[in-house]
Design a protein around this motif. Structure first.
Motif, PDB file in Angstrom:
ATOM      1  N   ALA A 714     -32.208  16.054  63.719  1.00  0.00           N
ATOM      2  CA  ALA A 714     -30.994  15.313  63.699  1.00  0.00           C
ATOM      3  C   ALA A 714     -30.435  15.133  65.232  1.00  0.00           C
ATOM      4  N   VAL A 715     -30.692  15.893  66.114  1.00  0.00           N
ATOM      5  CA  VAL A 715     -30.457  15.545  67.392  1.00  0.00           C
ATOM      6  C   VAL A 715     -30.913  14.256  67.829  1.00  0.00           C
ATOM      7  N   ILE A 716     -32.029  13.742  67.269  1.00  0.00           N
ATOM      8  CA  ILE A 716     -32.567  12.325  67.691  1.00  0.00           C
ATOM      9  C   ILE A 716     -31.940  11.280  66.729  1.00  0.00           C
ATOM     10  N   THR A 717     -32.146  11.754  65.519  1.00  0.00           N
ATOM     11  CA  THR A 717     -31.832  10.569  64.454  1.00  0.00           C
ATOM     12  C   THR A 717     -30.249  10.658  64.177  1.00  0.00           C
ATOM     13  N   GLY A 718     -29.567  11.840  64.564  1.00  0.00           N
ATOM     14  CA  GLY A 718     -28.023  11.650  64.215  1.00  0.00           C
ATOM     15  C   GLY A 718     -27.745  12.107  62.894  1.00  0.00           C
ATOM     16  N   ASP A 719     -28.903  12.136  61.955  1.00  0.00           N
ATOM     17  CA  ASP A 719     -28.678  12.497  60.508  1.00  0.00           C
ATOM     18  C   ASP A 719     -27.987  13.684  60.376  1.00  0.00           C
ATOM     19  N   GLY A 720     -26.692  13.518  59.559  1.00  0.00           N
ATOM     20  CA  GLY A 720     -25.919  14.788  59.080  1.00  0.00           C
ATOM     21  C   GLY A 720     -25.027  15.110  60.020  1.00  0.00           C
ATOM     22  N   LEU A 721     -24.833  14.572  61.340  1.00  0.00           N
ATOM     23  CA  LEU A 721     -23.976  15.171  62.257  1.00  0.00           C
ATOM     24  C   LEU A 721     -22.701  14.094  62.370  1.00  0.00           C
ATOM     25  N   ALA A 722     -21.656  14.457  62.469  1.00  0.00           N
ATOM     26  CA  ALA A 722     -20.425  13.689  62.539  1.00  0.00           C
ATOM     27  C   ALA A 722     -20.544  13.042  63.955  1.00  0.00           C
ATOM     28  N   ASP A 723     -19.900  11.669  63.658  1.00  0.00           N
ATOM     29  CA  ASP A 723     -19.978  10.771  64.778  1.00  0.00           C
ATOM     30  C   ASP A 723     -21.169  10.777  65.906  1.00  0.00           C
ATOM     31  N   ALA A 724     -22.408  10.989  65.246  1.00  0.00           N
ATOM     32  CA  ALA A 724     -23.482  11.147  66.171  1.00  0.00           C
ATOM     33  C   ALA A 724     -24.151   9.956  66.574  1.00  0.00           C
ATOM     34  N   GLU A 725     -24.768   9.815  67.684  1.00  0.00           N
ATOM     35  CA  GLU A 725     -25.743   8.585  68.187  1.00  0.00           C
ATOM     36  C   GLU A 725     -26.994   8.477  67.337  1.00  0.00           C
ATOM     37  N   ASP A 726     -27.578   7.389  67.147  1.00  0.00           N
ATOM     38  CA  ASP A 726     -29.028   7.285  66.624  1.00  0.00           C
ATOM     39  C   ASP A 726     -29.732   7.075  68.166  1.00  0.00           C
ATOM     40  N   CYS A 727     -30.342   8.151  68.365  1.00  0.00           N
ATOM     41  CA  CYS A 727     -31.119   8.197  69.801  1.00  0.00           C
ATOM     42  C   CYS A 727     -32.876   8.024  69.556  1.00  0.00           C
ATOM     43  N   SER A 728     -32.900   7.314  68.363  1.00  0.00           N
ATOM     44  CA  SER A 728     -34.609   7.117  68.226  1.00  0.00           C
ATOM     45  C   SER A 728     -34.940   6.131  69.296  1.00  0.00           C
ATOM     46  N   SER A 729     -34.235   5.302  69.930  1.00  0.00           N
ATOM     47  CA  SER A 729     -34.680   4.356  70.935  1.00  0.00           C
ATOM     48  C   SER A 729     -33.715   4.714  72.175  1.00  0.00           C
ATOM     49  N   VAL A 730     -34.417   4.887  73.421  1.00  0.00           N
ATOM     50  CA  VAL A 730     -33.846   5.237  74.468  1.00  0.00           C
ATOM     51  C   VAL A 730     -34.192   4.197  75.630  1.00  0.00           C
ATOM     52  N   ARG A 731     -33.499   4.456  76.641  1.00  0.00           N
ATOM     53  CA  ARG A 731     -33.831   3.683  77.867  1.00  0.00           C
ATOM     54  C   ARG A 731     -34.265   4.678  78.756  1.00  0.00           C
ATOM     55  N   TRP A 732     -34.947   4.279  79.902  1.00  0.00           N
ATOM     56  CA  TRP A 732     -35.281   5.051  81.048  1.00  0.00           C
ATOM     57  C   TRP A 732     -35.056   4.508  82.329  1.00  0.00           C
ATOM     58  N   THR A 733     -34.798   5.509  83.341  1.00  0.00           N
ATOM     59  CA  THR A 733     -34.444   4.994  84.770  1.00  0.00           C
ATOM     60  C   THR A 733     -35.640   4.223  85.183  1.00  0.00           C
ATOM     61  N   PRO A 734     -34.987   2.991  85.884  1.00  0.00           N
ATOM     62  CA  PRO A 734     -36.166   1.893  86.338  1.00  0.00           C
ATOM     63  C   PRO A 734     -37.045   2.618  87.531  1.00  0.00           C
ATOM     64  N   TYR A 735     -38.371   2.154  87.074  1.00  0.00           N
ATOM     65  CA  TYR A 735     -39.209   2.599  88.123  1.00  0.00           C
ATOM     66  C   TYR A 735     -39.691   4.203  87.706  1.00  0.00           C
ATOM     67  N   SER A 736     -39.080   4.516  86.707  1.00  0.00           N
ATOM     68  CA  SER A 736     -39.945   6.065  86.272  1.00  0.00           C
ATOM     69  C   SER A 736     -41.151   5.944  85.974  1.00  0.00           C
ATOM     70  N   VAL A 737     -41.885   7.177  85.585  1.00  0.00           N
ATOM     71  CA  VAL A 737     -43.217   7.019  85.166  1.00  0.00           C
ATOM     72  C   VAL A 737     -43.228   6.603  83.765  1.00  0.00           C
ATOM     73  N   MET A 738     -42.129   6.805  83.062  1.00  0.00           N
ATOM     74  CA  MET A 738     -42.078   6.343  81.654  1.00  0.00           C
ATOM     75  C   MET A 738     -42.015   4.780  81.422  1.00  0.00           C
ATOM     76  N   GLU A 739     -41.219   4.410  82.458  1.00  0.00           N
ATOM     77  CA  GLU A 739     -40.799   3.079  82.597  1.00  0.00           C
ATOM     78  C   GLU A 739     -41.931   2.222  82.908  1.00  0.00           C
ATOM     79  N   VAL A 740     -42.657   2.749  84.064  1.00  0.00           N
ATOM     80  CA  VAL A 740     -43.991   2.051  84.516  1.00  0.00           C
ATOM     81  C   VAL A 740     -45.045   2.061  83.743  1.00  0.00           C
ATOM     82  N   PHE A 741     -45.467   3.370  83.302  1.00  0.00           N
ATOM     83  CA  PHE A 741     -46.912   3.546  82.683  1.00  0.00           C
ATOM     84  C   PHE A 741     -46.516   3.644  81.083  1.00  0.00           C
TER      85      PHE A 741
END
Length: 807
Positions: A714-741
């Protein structure tokens, strides 16, 4: 050169909107003014100026306004419109410029205003226009009236001028300054005469005036023009003198500048030209004059007023009406309006375009020798603008002001050849604090702290506290030692002891990115770094007197400028420029919200508080965007439930760290008995997230459970949590390892361990802490600000949902 955020041609409907009947007066609140609003206004003004263009006359009026003659101003309005549009980012290759620029090249202009403005255009264009620039500069030199030390409205070098116009002198000086930056040599004799007459004409109150037959009246626009003239002569005539630290710090030029600035601080009014008189007829020329001197002198405020923010609000109030939530240019500024309306549009556009450029660096003013080389930041940012092909500015900030306002630039530069004045009287106290802190940190590391023992308290120094707040919010201090003495560098090291007692100074390695990215540096100056384990907090240049080669550019300057450019690139997240108005928040939002929650940041033997303001940033973001009133406390792990069960326990670190048995017992009790939720995060995300990775293994051994991806929780999907965000898709800091590779990867990388059949301990090898500061920095590997806040909000909501049922 292009301005920040290249102009995007607006749709045709924008012009129609600009000509629509006004539905009400526009009231602009300068405090809430955003760059988006300024950009909307710029686009409307740009389209309106284009609409004024005539196929034959271009922008010259059919009939000149009162007090202006065709002989004096022929071609001047066309030149002013072209200059404003090109400065605003319109390409000179736009077909609409073809005939006006060709005609300006051929025209034999006779007026000083017109020639000066045309010269400013050539200075903005490629090298092939250099002969045209030289030609206009020659015209200005030859038209200079040596007896009057000024220009007439037309070329009359031998005519007797009883009262040369200071505004004509202003335009001519600006044109020669622009020409000098493109390599045109301006005669020193002319500059010397210009300087002497400007100082001689300064009034006893420090202002300048527009000459008339009556009693001189101090004028805001003429004072700005006088100050700008002295900044220009200070650069073109006296730059070499300022390389010598032994010179007399008082001079006629610097004294006149100080008096003029004192007058501006006492009399500046963003809504009108102070002093009245003839200058009151040209309100937008006043704003233009203020912008020119403010950028030349690195001036952030006049008398506590943010000149750009309040000046921009004044311009929007004057030019626009409220069209039902849209900016609507007043009908009087349409193509059928007066020529003076076009002039106001052009000066307004110049103000808004130049003034909104990002601030690359702030220079700290304090009591003492803080400004030995007054053109050091000028030359740095000028080179940076040319290298990055984007306009950036610099400014002076005062040690007396709130440090959060310094965050409109990523770098705070502190420069001197003498020790910091606030360190000297506290030297003995600092020495004692250093000794006590070393002993305390050693006891904390080996787990021998006494029950309830607190760290030693540093001596209270207001200036140090302000610099600490700037660094804690994500800023970088660049300290440069001038001259041969190391007294300034030594005092910076003493100050660093108070800011971060556990940090050590490291020599920046020769293969460090500071010397390699984005520009490979040739000769590499020695730099010392103090880091919090996430990012550099202070960079110290302990020797070499590099500001001497910033004050006057020479063959040694190139490697210095390259190094400083790289430092700026890294401090700004690899040149992630923020608009001036949107760059900094002066204060965090106070905690508030209809949902209450609590969080504990656990104290352990490692670097548990690398980013001390991260939790304060989280509280502010949750209050603003998630309606959560968060209470955050720092507690020893073994004491984490002292104030009751927290909804989330955060353990943060930057290196491999082990927890004591007592700590693990407290965590186990918290997750089993209290159904608590734990986040273990590697702040900064470097070193493969070794802090989180080490504790992952320890937790698997402790709970005899595997670590799995948290993507279905639920921490990622938000399922069952009141007013939670769907965090299934995120953004990374520019030029971070995840962003580049991991190009295109948007799935969060949180992992978790289940305890008693529920996700209880979450791990992030990627940064969350620094992201919560919402400040750019390179070499941070993790989530961007919004994604980090949403993940933290979901973790807290999951902790709330996991609260044990009340008996």
């Amino acid at each position: 050169m292009i301005p920040f955020m290249k102009h995007r041609p607006g749709p045709i409907c924008l012009l129609l909107l600009a000509l629509a009947p006004a539905s009400g007066l526009l009231a602009v609140d300068s405090d809430s003014l955003t760059d988006a609003t300024v950009e909307e206004a710029r686009e409307a003004i740009i389209e309106m100026i284009w609409s004024h263009q005539d196929p034959d006359r271009h922008w010259d009026p059919v009939k000149m306004p009162e007090y202006e003659s065709t002989n004096q101003h022929l071609g001047g309005y066309t030149a002013l419109a072209c200059l404003a549009l090109i400065t605003a980012g319109e390409s000179y290759q736009d077909p609409r410029f073809k005939k006006p620029l060709a005609d300006l090249e051929r025209a034999e202009l006779r007026g000083t205003y017109a020639v000066s403005t045309r010269a400013a255009i050539w200075a903005e264009l490629p090298q092939r226009f250099r002969p045209r620039l030289q030609q206009d500069a020659n015209w200005l030199v030859e038209s200079w009236n040596a007896d009057a030390a000024g220009w007439d409205y037309r070329a009359n070098p031998d005519r007797t001028l009883s009262r040369p116009s200071p505004s004509v002198r202003h335009f001519g000086t600006l044109a020669l300054w622009a020409a000098s930056r493109r390599g045109v040599v301006v005669p020193p004799g002319l500059l010397d005469a210009l300087e002497r007459v400007t100082i001689r004409n300064q009034l006893p109150d420090g202002a300048w005036h527009y000459p008339s037959t009556g009693q001189p009246r101090s004028s805001g626009s003429m004072t700005a023009a006088g100050l700008l003239t002295l900044y220009i002569t200070q650069e073109l005539l006296h730059a070499e003198e300022y390389r010598r630290l032994s010179r007399d710090t008082s001079s006629p030029v610097s004294d006149a500048i100080e008096r003029g600035l004192d007058w501006m601080d006492s009399n500046y009014d963003p809504g009108r030209n102070p002093g009245g008189g003839r200058g009151s007829r040209f309100p937008m020329y006043y704003q233009y004059a203020v912008e020119r001197v403010a950028l030349a002198g690195g001036l952030r405020t006049f008398g506590g007023h943010d000149w750009f923010r309040e000046g921009a609000a004044t311009i929007l109030d004057r030019l626009f009406d409220d069209g039902g939530g849209e900016l609507v240019l007043k009908s009087s500024y349409g193509p059928d309006g007066k020529a003076s309306a076009l002039r106001e549009l052009c000066f307004s556009l110049l103000f808004l375009s130049r003034g909104r450029a990002p601030i690359a660096v702030n220079k700290l003013r304090f009591e003492g020798r803080w400004n030995n080389r007054p053109r050091d930041m000028v030359n740095w940012t000028r080179w940076l603008s040319e290298e990055r092909e984007i306009d950036v500015n610099w400014q002076v900030v005062d040690i007396e002001t709130e440090p959060e306002t310094w965050l409109d630039a990523p770098i705070l530069c502190i420069v001197s050849d003498k020790e910091l004045p606030w360190i000297t009287p506290q030297r003995d106290a600092i020495r004692t604090f250093r000794k006590e802190s070393t002993a305390y940190l050693e006891r904390r590391s080996n787990g021998t702290l006494a029950e309830g023992e607190r760290p030693p308290r540093p001596p209270s120094i207001v200036e140090v506290e302000r610099i600490r707040r700037f660094i804690a919010r994500g800023g970088l201090v660049l300290a440069i030692n001038e001259g041969r003495s190391s007294s300034f560098a030594d005092s910076v090291k003493d100050m660093a002891t108070l800011l971060n007692p556990g940090a050590e100074w490291d020599i920046v390695a020769q293969d460090d990115p500071i010397y390699r990215y984005p520009v490979k540096v040739g000769k590499r100056a020695k730099i010392l770094s103090m880091s919090n384990g996430v990012r550099d907090q202070i960079l110290l240049v302990p020797g070499g007197d590099i500001t001497a080669d910033l004050q006057v550019i020479n063959r040694r300057s190139e490697s210095i400028l390259q190094t400083l450019s790289n430092i700026h690139a890294q401090a700004s997240g690899m040149n992630r420029f923020r608009p001036r108005l949107d760059a900094a928040r002066s204060d965090w939002t106070d905690p508030r919200g209809s949902t209450t929650a609590s969080l504990v940041r656990g104290v352990h033997g490692g670097n548990w508080k690398a980013e001390p303001d991260a939790m304060r940033g989280l509280q502010s973001a949750l209050a603003e965007s998630h309606d959560i009133f968060l209470t955050a406390r720092d507690r020893r792990i073994s004491d984490l439930t002292r104030n009751g069960r927290p909804d989330l326990l955060v353990l943060s670190g930057t290196e491999a760290t082990s927890l004591s048995e007592a700590d693990w017992q407290a965590i186990e009790q918290y997750v089993r008995r209290d159904r608590g939720v734990v986040l273990i995060e590697h702040a900064g995300g470097s070193d493969a997230g070794v802090f989180a990775a080490t504790l992952e293994q320890a937790a698997m051994d402790r709970f005899s459970a595997p670590v799995r991806s948290a993507r279905r929780t639920a921490v990622i999907t938000g399922d069952g949590l009141a007013d939670a965000e769907d965090c299934s898709s995120v953004r990374w800091t520019p030029y971070s390892v995840m962003e580049v590779f991991g190009a295109g990867e948007r799935e969060p990388r949180l992992r978790c361990i289940e305890v008693d059949d529920r996700p209880a301990i979450f791990f992030s090898r990627e940064d969350l802490s620094h992201a919560l500061l919402d400040q750019p920095s390179w070499r941070i590997h993790g989530y961007d600000h919004d994604s980090a806040v949403n993940l933290m909000a979901n973790l807290i909501r999951f902790g709330i949902a996991s609260r044990p049922a009340t008996p």
